[in-house]
Design an enzyme around this catalytic site. Structure first.
Site, short mmCIF file in Angstrom:
data_model
loop_
_atom_site.label_atom_id
_atom_site.label_comp_id
_atom_site.label_asym_id
_atom_site.label_seq_id
_atom_site.Cartn_x
_atom_site.Cartn_y
_atom_site.Cartn_z
CG ASP A 124 4.56 -1.91 -1.42
OD1 ASP A 124 4.46 -1.33 -0.34
OD2 ASP A 124 4.84 -3.12 -1.53
CG ASP A 142 4.99 -7.25 -3.42
OD1 ASP A 142 4.71 -6.32 -2.63
OD2 ASP A 142 5.82 -8.13 -3.18
CG ASP A 168 0.81 -3.16 -1.93
OD1 ASP A 168 0.84 -2.16 -1.17
OD2 ASP A 168 1.77 -3.92 -2.09
#
Length: 638
Positions: A310, A508, A512
């Protein structure tokens, strides 16, 4: 408690077997062979009975292990009058089982240290007095006293001028750190200095330490696929053992040779060495700030081939930072920061808090703002030391000051995704700050290290705009950049990448969580990550450093390699010993001693996983860096 009772039982059986063996040897030395045989048999029976109970229990659960070989060897030795060999096998079996229990306990020491540090009560201020209360009675806002050597019972903030805390049990950070008033304190951090006051921010059940303990408890209950694979190998090993013993008896007519084969083939703690190595790996990974939720994720971590990252909070810092300051008057950059941060103390907006954090990091003492008026989402106005101060968006400040406030963010910053914050003082534009979510330092070096460690594909997956994703990843040499992704599109990306090998996803945010759950290994940035992502992940980075990921992978691969060594070496040596016994070169007693030497060597080899040291550049520096936002990611994790 069950593990404690099991260890005590194993110790009791070892004592019984050892007393029987030594007493029988003493009687034999006195010429009383018949009595010695009886004593040896009596010493074997309790151990054999306990072993049979364990075998029945395992068979009911569908597990067929090598303990069957131990039972066969003891039973055959008793039936054919080899009572001394039976006694030696019984002692070696019970000794090996106890050694395995001790080894597993040794391997869990660092993880158990977390559990042992859980405070049971806290000291709370009440009407000018101090009272001891249970953790369940603490509510957000309560003022607590944390004495020297005590552990912070809940997440909160420092209410005293300063506090010196030791967070090594949580983050692996070697040195205590000093926190100023208002800084966050994680539950589980130990007070290494003078007593300080703590303002509770969460209830105990929702705090950092409670979440970590839940993760640890879940990790300790896991069983790895590799352990089950070793159990399946036990069927083949059992068949080979029975075949060799039968052949030795059939072709020689000597049942003692069959007994010797069975005795040599008693690898009691052999297969148990696999979970010992993996549990040791879990403990070692925790030491480096990588909490793996079980042995199965640890194994999967050792075989990762594709990494999906990410962007915000993972590849980047996840917090806006001042990247440039421009003055439009006579104020210096420090003067601008002083006024802007002092005023932004009155706002909880993330941009405002980022400016305040920079000022505090530089040691600026900020006065309390007066006459504060905040326009939600726009800015804050008020008075600082008699000066009228405005801090906010360029439009907010432009409407209240004279001067040419630049509204074109991209033209001011030259960096997609940047934010401009303007400052007005006494009705005049004083200047502006440019804030951006910067790439984590050392990211390029880390990605190169991951590729060297065997990661074949590294991909960026973000819900942010394409222009921002390209700007961040432009110099990293990634194998793919996917932007504007929704949570379900991240899941689809994870599933499609599985064609290239085992996939690890690192993130995080709440968005996600589905992708983390879909990946072979989901890794959450626990320091500032959302609770949902931590719950869905298999691995949690306990400090806000992506660098720890490489340490975790190296530990996982080291533990996996040591576990494989234990299986291959143990079974190989056992088969070789059985062949020698079948040829008549080893007596049952010698076979028992030989096999126990093999078992002990394998267990000790498995314990080497406790000494794995990742060869990561800058590891010492990493241990000295911990993020105070850990509590946000861990709290509430089941």
């Amino acid at each position: 408690m069950a593990a404690f009772l099991s260890t005590r039982r194993d110790l009791a059986l070892l004592v019984i077997g050892l007393l029987g063996l030594l007493t029988g040897l003493a009687l034999l030395a006195m010429g009383r062979g018949g009595s010695a045989d009886l004593v040896w048999s009596v010493g074997v029976v309790p151990i054999l009975a306990a072993l049979l109970v364990e075998i029945v229990r395992s068979l009911r659960n569908g597990d067929v292990g090598l303990d069957i070989v131990a039972a066969l060897s003891m039973s055959a030795a008793l039936v054919f009058g080899e009572t001394l060999a039976a006694a030696v096998v019984a002692v070696m079996y019970s000794g090996g089982t106890y050694l395995e229990s001790f080894a597993a306990g040794r391997a869990r020491r660092e993880m158990s240290a977390l559990l042992s540090r859980v405070p049971r009560s806290a000291t709370r201020y009440a009407d000018g007095t101090l009272e001891d209360v249970s953790l369940d009675c603490i509510e957000p806002g309560d003022l607590l006293l944390v004495r020297r050597g005590e552990v912070a019972p809940v997440d909160g903030t420092v209410a005293s001028d300063a506090a010196l805390v030791d967070q090594s049990a949580l983050t692996g950070e070697a040195m205590p750190i000093r926190l100023a008033q208002g800084h966050d304190v994680m539950s589980g951090a130990m007070n290494a200095g003078e007593a300080f006051d703590l303002r509770a921010g969460r209830r105990a059940a929702d705090s950092t330490y409670a979440g970590i303990v839940r993760l640890v408890e879940a990790a300790q209950k896991s069983k790895a696929p590799m352990a089950r694979m070793a159990d399946r190998y036990s069927l083949l090993f059992l068949a080979v053992t029975v075949a060799l013993a039968t052949a030795a008896w059939w072709f020689t007519g000597d049942p003692v040779r069959a007994v010797a084969v069975l005795v040599v083939a008693t690898p009691c703690p052999l297969i148990l060495a696999v979970p010992v190595a993996l549990v040791a790996g879990l403990s070692r990974a925790t030491h480096f700030g990588v909490l793996v939720k079980g042995a199965a994720p640890l194994e999967a971590l050792a075989g990762i081939r594709t990494l999906i990252l990410d962007k915000t909070g993972t590849l980047t810092d996840g917090q806006p930072r001042i990247v440039s300051t421009q003055s439009h008057g006579n104020l210096s950059g420090d003067d601008m920061l002083f006024l802007a941060a002092a005023m932004d103390q009155a706002s909880k907006h993330p941009i405002a808090q980022a400016i305040v954090a920079v000022a505090r990091d530089r040691g600026l003492v900020l006065p309390v703002p007066a006459d504060v008026v905040e326009t939600a989402g726009e800015g804050v106005a008020g008075t600082i030391n008699g000066q009228a101060v405005l801090v906010g968006s360029p439009g907010f400040v432009a409407a209240r000051t004279s001067g040419n406030v630049v509204n074109d963010v991209s033209r001011v910053s030259g960096d997609p995704g940047s934010v401009v914050v303007a400052l007005g003082v006494d009705g005049v534009l004083a200047g502006h700050f440019v804030l951006a979510d910067s790439l984590r330092s050392g990211t390029a070096t880390l990605l190169a290290g991951l590729r060297k460690a065997g990661i074949q594909r590294i991909i960026l997956a973000t819900g942010d705009r394409r222009v921002v994703a390209d700007a961040v990843s432009g110099t990293l040499g990634l194998d793919g950049v996917h932007a504007d992704l929704t949570p379900d599109q991240k899941v689809s990306l994870v599933l499609s990448e599985r064609s290239h090998g085992t996939v690890m996803m690192v993130g995080d945010g709440v968005n996600d969580a589905p992708a983390l759950a879909s990946a072979d290994v989901g890794v959450a940035m626990g320091a500032r990550g959302a609770a949902a992502s931590v719950e869905a992940a298999d691995v949690v980075l306990l400090v806000d450093r992506l660098d720890r990921l490489l340490s975790g992978i190296e530990v996982a691969r080291g533990a996996h390699r040591i576990a494989l060594q234990s299986v291959v070496a143990g079974l190989g040596l056992s088969v070789a010993g059985m062949v020698v016994a079948a040829l008549g070169y080893i007596t049952p007693v010698q076979g028992a001693l030989l096999q126990e030497v093999i078992d002990i060597a394998v267990i000790l080899n498995a314990l080497r996983a406790l000494r794995i040291n990742p060869q990561v550049a800058g590891q010492t520096d990493l241990r000295q860096t911990a993020d105070q936002g850990l509590r946000d990611g861990i709290s509430g994790t089941p």
